[in-house]
Design a protein around this motif. Structure first.
Motif, short mmCIF file in Angstrom:
data_model
loop_
_atom_site.label_atom_id
_atom_site.label_comp_id
_atom_site.label_asym_id
_atom_site.label_seq_id
_atom_site.Cartn_x
_atom_site.Cartn_y
_atom_site.Cartn_z
N GLU A 65 0.81 -1.17 0.09
CA GLU A 65 0.02 0.05 0.12
C GLU A 65 0.80 1.31 -0.08
O GLU A 65 0.58 2.32 -0.70
N GLU A 68 2.48 1.68 -3.47
CA GLU A 68 1.75 2.27 -4.23
C GLU A 68 1.42 3.72 -4.16
O GLU A 68 1.32 4.45 -5.07
N ALA A 69 1.14 4.21 -2.85
CA ALA A 69 0.90 5.60 -2.58
C ALA A 69 2.03 6.46 -3.14
O ALA A 69 2.25 7.51 -3.63
N HIS A 72 2.16 6.91 -6.70
CA HIS A 72 1.35 7.81 -7.12
C HIS A 72 1.82 9.46 -6.82
O HIS A 72 1.73 10.09 -7.64
N ALA A 79 -2.55 6.04 -12.39
CA ALA A 79 -2.92 6.08 -11.03
C ALA A 79 -3.90 7.38 -10.96
O ALA A 79 -3.86 8.04 -10.04
N ARG A 83 -8.54 9.29 -4.32
CA ARG A 83 -8.08 8.56 -3.31
C ARG A 83 -8.31 9.38 -2.16
O ARG A 83 -8.23 10.56 -1.89
N ASN A 103 -15.52 1.65 0.36
CA ASN A 103 -15.17 0.45 -0.62
C ASN A 103 -16.50 -0.39 -1.08
O ASN A 103 -16.44 -0.83 -2.37
N THR A 111 -9.77 4.67 -4.80
CA THR A 111 -8.69 4.03 -4.00
C THR A 111 -8.76 4.58 -2.69
O THR A 111 -8.58 5.85 -2.24
N SER A 113 -7.76 4.27 1.77
CA SER A 113 -7.06 3.75 2.87
C SER A 113 -7.43 4.36 4.26
O SER A 113 -8.12 5.19 4.21
N ALA A 154 -3.21 11.09 -0.89
CA ALA A 154 -4.58 11.19 -0.90
C ALA A 154 -5.17 12.58 -1.53
O ALA A 154 -4.43 13.69 -1.46
N ASP A 155 -6.19 12.62 -2.07
CA ASP A 155 -6.86 13.67 -2.62
C ASP A 155 -7.90 14.22 -1.49
O ASP A 155 -7.95 15.45 -1.57
#
Length: 211
Positions: A65, A68-69, A72, A79, A83, A103, A111, A113, A154-155
């Motif tokens: 995780e 992947e972050a 991004h 990607a 997020r 989710n 995406t 978290s 994160a967005d």
């Protein structure tokens, strides 16, 4: 000049996971970077774990995780999904519930978290029960610490009304959903919290951009 040695792993069983992750990210991150992040993930999870039986597996998942972050953040192609990061103190109740509900309803278009400033050893039993009753799977959830790359990727960062200190990243959207703490609450109260979070998620889904 000889290559720098890879950082030592705190558990020899992590070597296979490091090799898998390095292969998956070949051309993006070097093996030394992957191994260092895996060692750090194991250390962070071990600080709060009561039982270490599954720690090697969880450390590999946590590292995946984080990688992947990080990809991004560094602008890796492909990607483009929105997020969302949910944060609460122990990452054992509200943030886990909100992440699972989003989710469940987002259909793979977000995406997601979740993390905590002081993660607990495990997800609260009442949270698992309330989500199972609603047909939401939480089988693979585990509390995780808050790390810089996950915040930066994160967005939208959403806190749960518990005053958590979260790093502020310019350009990110920050929301606070003040819902009660389910820790130790009767299951009827936990269900009410679940439904309140689900209402917030309905509103959130209406504001998310298309992938």
């Amino acid at each position: 000049m000889p290559a720098s040695p890879s950082p030592a792993l705190p558990d020899d069983r992590l070597a296979a996971g490091a090799a898998r992750l390095a292969s998956q990210h070949s051309g993006r991150f070097c093996a030394e970077t992957v191994q260092a992040l895996l060692a750090d993930s194991y250390r962070l999870l071990a600080e709060h774990a009561r039982v270490h039986t599954h720690l090697v597996v969880l450390a590999e998942r946590f590292t995946a995780e984080r990688l992947e972050a990080l990809a991004h953040v560094e602008g890796a192609p492909g990607a483009g999904l929105p997020r969302v990061l949910f944060v609460c103190s122990h990452n054992a109740g509200r943030s886990q519930m909100a992440a699972a509900l989003l989710n469940h309803r987002a259909g793979g278009q977000v995406t997601i978290s979740s993390a905590g400033a002081a993660p607990a050893a495990e997800v609260e039993v009442g949270i698992v029960q309330a989500l199972t009753e609603a047909g939401v799977d939480l089988a693979d959830a585990y509390p995780k610490p808050l790390t810089d790359e996950v915040v930066q990727a994160a967005d939208i960062v959403i806190t749960m009304g518990c005053g958590d200190a979260c790093p502020v990243v310019p350009g990110r959207r920050y929301l606070d959903w003040p819902v009660p703490d389910p820790d130790g609450a009767p299951i009827a109260v936990v269900r009410d919290i679940r439904d309140a979070l689900d209402a917030h998620i309905t509103t959130l889904l209406g504001t998310l951009p298309d992938p």
